[in-house]
Motif scaffolding. Structure first.
Motif, PDB file in Angstrom:
ATOM      1  N   ALA A   1       7.735  -1.371  -8.106  1.00 48.11           N
ATOM      2  CA  ALA A   1       6.870  -0.222  -7.819  1.00 48.11           C
ATOM      3  C   ALA A   1       5.410  -0.646  -7.743  1.00 48.11           C
ATOM      4  N   ALA A   2       5.028  -1.642  -8.563  1.00 46.98           N
ATOM      5  CA  ALA A   2       3.656  -2.135  -8.526  1.00 46.98           C
ATOM      6  C   ALA A   2       3.331  -2.686  -7.136  1.00 46.98           C
TER       7      ALA A   2
ATOM      8  N   PHE B   1       3.030   0.562   0.440  1.00 47.92           N
ATOM      9  CA  PHE B   1       3.085   1.923   0.981  1.00 47.92           C
ATOM     10  C   PHE B   1       1.707   2.342   1.479  1.00 47.92           C
ATOM     11  N   MET B   2       0.682   2.050   0.692  1.00 43.04           N
ATOM     12  CA  MET B   2      -0.686   2.380   1.080  1.00 43.04           C
ATOM     13  C   MET B   2      -1.103   1.609   2.326  1.00 43.04           C
ATOM     14  N   ARG B   3      -0.606   0.409   2.476  1.00 41.73           N
ATOM     15  CA  ARG B   3      -0.954  -0.407   3.640  1.00 41.73           C
ATOM     16  C   ARG B   3      -0.147  -0.047   4.878  1.00 41.73           C
TER      17      ARG B   3
ATOM     18  N   ALA C   1       5.263  -2.068  -4.372  1.00 44.57           N
ATOM     19  CA  ALA C   1       5.603  -1.060  -3.366  1.00 44.57           C
ATOM     20  C   ALA C   1       4.457  -0.089  -3.141  1.00 44.57           C
ATOM     21  N   GLY C   2       3.733   0.251  -4.224  1.00 46.22           N
ATOM     22  CA  GLY C   2       2.583   1.146  -4.087  1.00 46.22           C
ATOM     23  C   GLY C   2       1.571   0.582  -3.109  1.00 46.22           C
ATOM     24  N   VAL C   3       1.283  -0.705  -3.258  1.00 45.27           N
ATOM     25  CA  VAL C   3       0.316  -1.359  -2.369  1.00 45.27           C
ATOM     26  C   VAL C   3       0.843  -1.381  -0.939  1.00 45.27           C
TER      27      VAL C   3
END
Lengths: 289, 104
Positions: free
Chosen positions: A217-218, A224-226, A220-222
């Motif tokens: 998730a750490a 997803f934002m990209r 994936a968050g990045v």
């Protein structure tokens, strides 16, 4: 993109995730090669999908383990301070380190882990007296190697996050070091906990499975934002992964540890060979879909 | 209450129902898309695509919620050592999301 492609993605994910969940390993290790080699999916999209697939694989598989009290929650949260830092470092490093080096590094890690798992399995099959002599050498070599890796990783940990908590969790030696390859968590963590902390394989498997979700998730968050996560690819992969993960977790409670180790080692070797071949541009199987 | 619902059971329930609802959203989105024979890729604004994307966002949020739940439970149990450890993990993840934005 045709409907059949979505069904294919789904089927691949179920199979990969059943295997991954059974071994407590992130299914991305199978999904990225399969998607890029057979599905001709762009590599960043494949990695994005694999990160997403890792999370429900971990969460779906974690619930049965938690109910059976196989997961060590407190150990997991301590180790997660390092794995999340490692994952974010990996996201940053992945853009800097050339891709061939990532392949080589990954192949080496796969072979090392396979050797480690296999040595443990063979030792248990032999009588307690002969095993020390026959495998003492291998074991010594491993201990030395792990110590070097631990030093490297420790120094990085201290630079990136010089907190007391992290030093408390210094067992996580290798994690931040190799985090450049996103889909390796399970491969590293299980042997790590199995040999370094001497936890039973099922406990380290369950705890690793529990941790992978947060680690993924750490990153994936990045991603997803990209905008590296494409719903059309990640959706079917994630959906298939949950079914596979739950299947794998059920099988793990039945299958004995030693047989699991042998299967685990065999799969790691096959994947390592495949990574090396890809590195040298050899494509044994050219799939088309 | 707390004895019946230990941390393990709470986490198991969160992860189980969370993954299933995320999967249901993705499955529903793609089933609608396949039935409607117009795939989400061709028209990103369609409802099925939006449902599936919501499922994926939920998947990413699920582990973060899990850490948050652990943080809250540890605080309620007055286990401040582990509460601060889970708080640190939460801070690291959020830092990644907010400061990791510029693409490499």
């Amino acid at each position: 993109m045709a409907g059949s492609f979505i069904v294919w993605l789904f089927a691949v994910s179920v199979a990969a995730s059943a295997l991954g969940g059974m071994l407590g390993m992130a299914s991305g290790i199978f999904i990225v090669p399969l998607l890029t080699m057979f599905g001709h999916v762009e590599i960043h999209t494949a990695i994005g999908a694999s990160i997403i697939s890792v999370i429900p694989c971990s969460c779906g598989g974690a619930a049965p383990y938690l109910k059976n009290r196989l997961t060590n929650i407190r150990l997991a949260i301590v180790l997660e301070t390092a794995t999340t830092v490692g994952a974010l470092t990996g996201v940053l490093l992945a853009g800097i380190v050339p891709v061939p080096y990532l392949y080589l590094l990954f192949a080496v890690i796969l072979f090392l882990s396979a050797h480690q798992m296999l040595a443990g399995a063979v030792i248990r099959f032999l009588s307690p007296r002969t095993k020390r002599h026959a495998f003492g050498e291998i074991h010594c070599a491993w201990t030395r190697l792990i110590r070097i890796e631990r030093l490297v990783a420790m120094s990085r940990c201290l630079i990136s996050c010089a907190s007391r908590t992290l030093r408390h969790a210094a067992h996580v030696w290798r994690r931040p070091d190799f985090s450049v390859i996103r889909y390796r968590s399970g491969v590293l963590k299980i042997p790590a906990m199995d040999t370094a902390m001497r936890l039973p394989l099922k406990v380290s498997s369950a705890t690793s499975n529990f941790m992978i979700g947060v680690t993924a998730a750490a990153s994936a968050g990045v991603y997803f934002m990209r905008g590296n996560i494409v719903t059309e690819i990640a959706g079917p992969v994630a959906f298939g992964s949950v079914l596979g993960a739950i299947m794998g977790a059920r099988i793990l409670l039945i299958v004995p540890n030693d047989k699991l180790r042998l299967l685990f080692a065999a799969i790691l070797v096959v994947l390592g060979v495949q990574m090396l071949l890809t590195l040298f541009g050899v494509h044994l199987i050219k799939g088309s879909l | 209450m707390n004895r019946v619902w230990g941390l393990e059971e709470l986490l198991a329930a969160l992860l189980r129902y969370g993954s299933w609802s995320a999967c249901a959203a993705i499955g529903l989105g793609f089933t609608l898309a396949l039935i409607g024979s117009h795939l989400p890729a061709r028209n990103p604004a369609t409802m099925p695509h939006r449902i599936a994307t919501m499922g994926i966002a939920l998947i990413i949020l699920l582990p973060i919620l899990r850490v948050l739940l652990m943080f809250l439970v540890f605080i309620r149990e007055r286990d401040f050592r582990f509460a601060s450890i889970s708080g640190l993990v939460l801070a690291i993840i959020l830092a990644g999301i907010f400061f990791g934005l510029p693409s490499a």
